[in-house]
Design an enzyme around this catalytic site. Structure first.
Site, PDB file in Angstrom:
ATOM      1  N   CYS A  50       0.844  -1.209   0.000  1.00 46.19           N
ATOM      2  CA  CYS A  50       0.000   0.000   0.000  1.00 46.19           C
ATOM      3  C   CYS A  50       0.872   1.251   0.000  1.00 46.19           C
ATOM      4  O   CYS A  50       1.836   1.348   0.761  1.00 46.19           O
ATOM      5  CB  CYS A  50      -0.914  -0.012   1.222  1.00 46.19           C
ATOM      6  N   CYS A  54       0.704   4.692   6.870  1.00 45.64           N
ATOM      7  CA  CYS A  54       0.119   4.529   8.210  1.00 45.64           C
ATOM      8  C   CYS A  54       1.147   3.794   9.088  1.00 45.64           C
ATOM      9  O   CYS A  54       1.517   2.651   8.778  1.00 45.64           O
ATOM     10  CB  CYS A  54      -1.177   3.726   8.134  1.00 45.64           C
ATOM     11  N   CYS A  57       0.787   0.082  10.265  1.00 46.42           N
ATOM     12  CA  CYS A  57       0.294  -0.950   9.346  1.00 46.42           C
ATOM     13  C   CYS A  57       1.389  -1.804   8.694  1.00 46.42           C
ATOM     14  O   CYS A  57       2.277  -1.271   8.024  1.00 46.42           O
ATOM     15  CB  CYS A  57      -0.548  -0.288   8.265  1.00 46.42           C
ATOM     16  N   CYS A  94     -16.495  -9.097   5.738  1.00 44.64           N
ATOM     17  CA  CYS A  94     -15.814  -7.852   5.379  1.00 44.64           C
ATOM     18  C   CYS A  94     -14.623  -8.172   4.468  1.00 44.64           C
ATOM     19  O   CYS A  94     -13.884  -9.119   4.737  1.00 44.64           O
ATOM     20  CB  CYS A  94     -15.291  -7.140   6.619  1.00 44.64           C
ATOM     21  N   CYS A 126     -19.434  -5.936   3.960  1.00 47.88           N
ATOM     22  CA  CYS A 126     -18.724  -4.695   4.280  1.00 47.88           C
ATOM     23  C   CYS A 126     -17.427  -4.697   3.474  1.00 47.88           C
ATOM     24  O   CYS A 126     -16.855  -5.760   3.228  1.00 47.88           O
ATOM     25  CB  CYS A 126     -18.409  -4.674   5.777  1.00 47.88           C
ATOM     26  N   CYS A 186     -19.082   2.030   9.033  1.00 49.81           N
ATOM     27  CA  CYS A 186     -18.288   1.397  10.077  1.00 49.81           C
ATOM     28  C   CYS A 186     -17.016   2.234  10.169  1.00 49.81           C
ATOM     29  O   CYS A 186     -16.286   2.373   9.189  1.00 49.81           O
ATOM     30  CB  CYS A 186     -17.956  -0.038   9.667  1.00 49.81           C
ATOM     31  N   ARG A 258     -17.402  -2.662  17.965  1.00 54.38           N
ATOM     32  CA  ARG A 258     -16.648  -3.885  17.628  1.00 54.38           C
ATOM     33  C   ARG A 258     -15.241  -3.852  18.206  1.00 54.38           C
ATOM     34  O   ARG A 258     -14.463  -2.933  17.948  1.00 54.38           O
ATOM     35  CB  ARG A 258     -16.573  -4.054  16.106  1.00 54.38           C
TER      36      ARG A 258
HETATM   37  S1  SF4 Z   1      -3.931   0.977   7.001  1.00 54.59           S
HETATM   38 FE1  SF4 Z   1      -2.386  -0.119   5.739  1.00 54.59          FE
HETATM   39  S2  SF4 Z   1      -3.545  -0.862   3.983  1.00 54.59           S
HETATM   40 FE2  SF4 Z   1      -4.818   0.721   4.953  1.00 54.59          FE
HETATM   41  S3  SF4 Z   1      -4.283   2.630   3.927  1.00 54.59           S
HETATM   42 FE3  SF4 Z   1      -2.897   2.499   5.695  1.00 54.59          FE
HETATM   43  S4  SF4 Z   1      -1.060   1.472   4.892  1.00 54.59           S
HETATM   44 FE4  SF4 Z   1      -2.676   1.120   3.411  1.00 54.59          FE
END
Ligand code: SF4
Length: 321
Positions: A50, A54, A57, A94, A126, A186, A258
Site C-alpha cells: 500500500c 500509516c 500498518c 468484510c 462490508c 463502520c 466492535r
Molecule cells: S492501514 Fe495499511 S492498507 Fe490501509 S491505507 Fe494504511 S497502509 Fe494502506
C-alpha cells in the site's frame, strides 16, 4: 442532535471507572438486552504494497515488515472464504484491500462482483478499500454492499503523527460520500499508538458528532508489528480501552461497538470488561488481514464463560439510529 464539545466528553470519560462502566453497562443492557455478540469475518482480498504510510500498518510499502504483496483474490477464493465464515457463525463478511483509493476500471468492477457474490450468500457485506468517490460508493451500494469501513484512526490533533500521506479531512470526506450513498458506516480507530487521554476524547467526539452516529464503531488495539515505526510503543493499559468503550457506549447507545484487532493481547478478563462496558461485536477467525486473532474455539469458550452467545443475522441490529 447538539454537537458535543470536548468538555462534554470529558465529563463522562474522566468519571471514576466504576461509575462509568456501571452506567455504560445499564445503557447497554437496556439497548441490547439479550447478551448477544455479533460476529463478522474479515478477509484481505488484496494484501500489501500500500502506498500510504500509516505507521501502525504491516501492509504499508514504506516499511519492511515481511508482508508480501498479492493481487486481488478470485471470486472463487472469496466465495470459499465467505462460506467458511458463514459456517463458523459470522453474519457479516468484510473484505479489505490495501489501496490508497480504489481506481475505476477492471479492479473496481471485480470488487463489485465480489460484493454481489457475497451478498447472494445471504451475508451482510462490508468493504474497506480506501478512499472512494461518490459514484463508486453508489455503485457498491447497487452491487449489494451494506457497510463501508473507513477508520478515522485517532484524534485530528494526533493524526499527522500517525499518517502523513493523507489528511484527516480526506477520511471524513470519504465517510460523507459513503453516507450520501445510503451505505451504513463502520468507522473507528486504534488505541495504544501513544495517544493521550485528550486524543481519545477528541477521537470519540469526532465519531459521536457525525451527522448520523455510525452504525458500527470499531475499536482496535495496536498490534505492534516489527518493521513499523510503532513497533516499540508502550502497550496500552486495558482499563484505558474499557474507559474508551464505556464512554462510547454512553454517547452512542445504539451503535454496535466492535472489539477488533489486538484482541490477542487482551486477557479474558479484559475482554469481559469490554463486553460489560458495551462492546458487542467481534471478528471471528485466526487472522485479521495480516494480524493474529483468537481461534474460533477460544472465542466460543470465552462467550460461554461470560454468559453471552453469538447473534443470528441482524439480531442485534434492529435499531434505527
Ligand atoms: S492501514 Fe495499511 S492498507 Fe490501509 S491505507 Fe494504511 S497502509 Fe494502506
Amino acid at each position: 442532535m447538539k454537537k458535543l464539545n470536548i468538555e462534554d466528553i470529558e465529563k463522562i470519560f474522566k468519571r471514576p471507572l466504576i461509575s462509568l462502566v456501571s452506567e455504560a453497562c445499564s445503557i447497554h443492557q437496556k439497548e441490547f438486552p439479550h447478551g448477544k455478540i455479533q460476529a463478522s469475518s474479515l478477509l484481505s482480498i488484496k494484501t500489501g504494497g500500500c502506498p500510504e504510510n500509516c505507521t501502525y500498518c504491516p501492509q504499508s510499502a514504506h516499511y519492511n515488515t515481511g508482508v508480501s504483496k498479492s493481487s486481488l483474490l478470485t471470486k472463487d477464493e472469496v466465495i470459499q472464504a465467505a462460506l467458511k465464515a458463514k459456517e463458523m457463525g459470522a453474519n457479516r463478511f468484510c473484505m479489505g484491500a490495501a489501496w490508497r483509493e480504489i481506481r475505476d476500471g477492471v479492479e473496481f468492477d471485480q470488487v463489485c462482483e465480489l460484493v454481489s457474490a457475497v451478498s447472494n450468500l445471504n451475508l451482510e457485506v462490508c468493504c474497506t478499500l480506501g478512499m472512494l468517490t461518490g459514484t463508486q460508493a453508489r455503485k457498491l451500494k447497487s452491487a449489494g454492499l451494506d457497510f463501508y469501513n473507513h477508520n478515522i484512526d485517532t484524534s485530528p490533533e494526533f493524526y499527522d503523527k500517525i499518517v502523513q500521506t493523507r489528511t484527516y479531512s480526506d477520511r471524513l470526506e470519504t465517510l460523507l460520500r459513503v453516507r450520501q450513498a445510503n451505505l451504513k458506516i463502520c468507522t473507528g480507530g486504534i488505541l495504544g499508538m501513544g495517544e493521550s487521554d485528550h486524543d481519545r476524547m477528541s477521537f470519540i467526539q469526532q465519531i459521536v458528532n457525525m451527522e448520523t452516529i455510525p452504525e458500527s464503531i470499531t475499536i482496535n488495539m495496536l498490534v505492534r508489528t516489527k518493521g513499523t515505526p510503532l513497533e516499540n510503543v508502550a502497550p496500552i493499559d486495558p482499563l484505558d480501552i474499557v474507559r474508551t468503550i464505556a464512554t462510547i457506549r454512553i454517547l452512542a447507545p445504539r451503535s454496535m461497538i466492535r472489539l477488533s484487532a489486538g484482541r490477542t493481547s487482551l486477557s479474558s478478563e479484559a475482554q469481559f470488561l469490554c463486553f460489560i462496558s458495551g462492546a458487542n461485536s467481534i471478528f471471528l477467525g485466526d487472522k485479521l488481514l495480516t494480524s493474529p486473532n483468537p481461534d474460533f474455539s477460544e472465542d466460543q469458550q470465552l462467550l460461554e464463560k461470560c454468559g453471552l452467545s453469538f447473534s443470528q443475522v441482524n439480531e442485534n441490529e434492529s435499531h434505527d439510529l
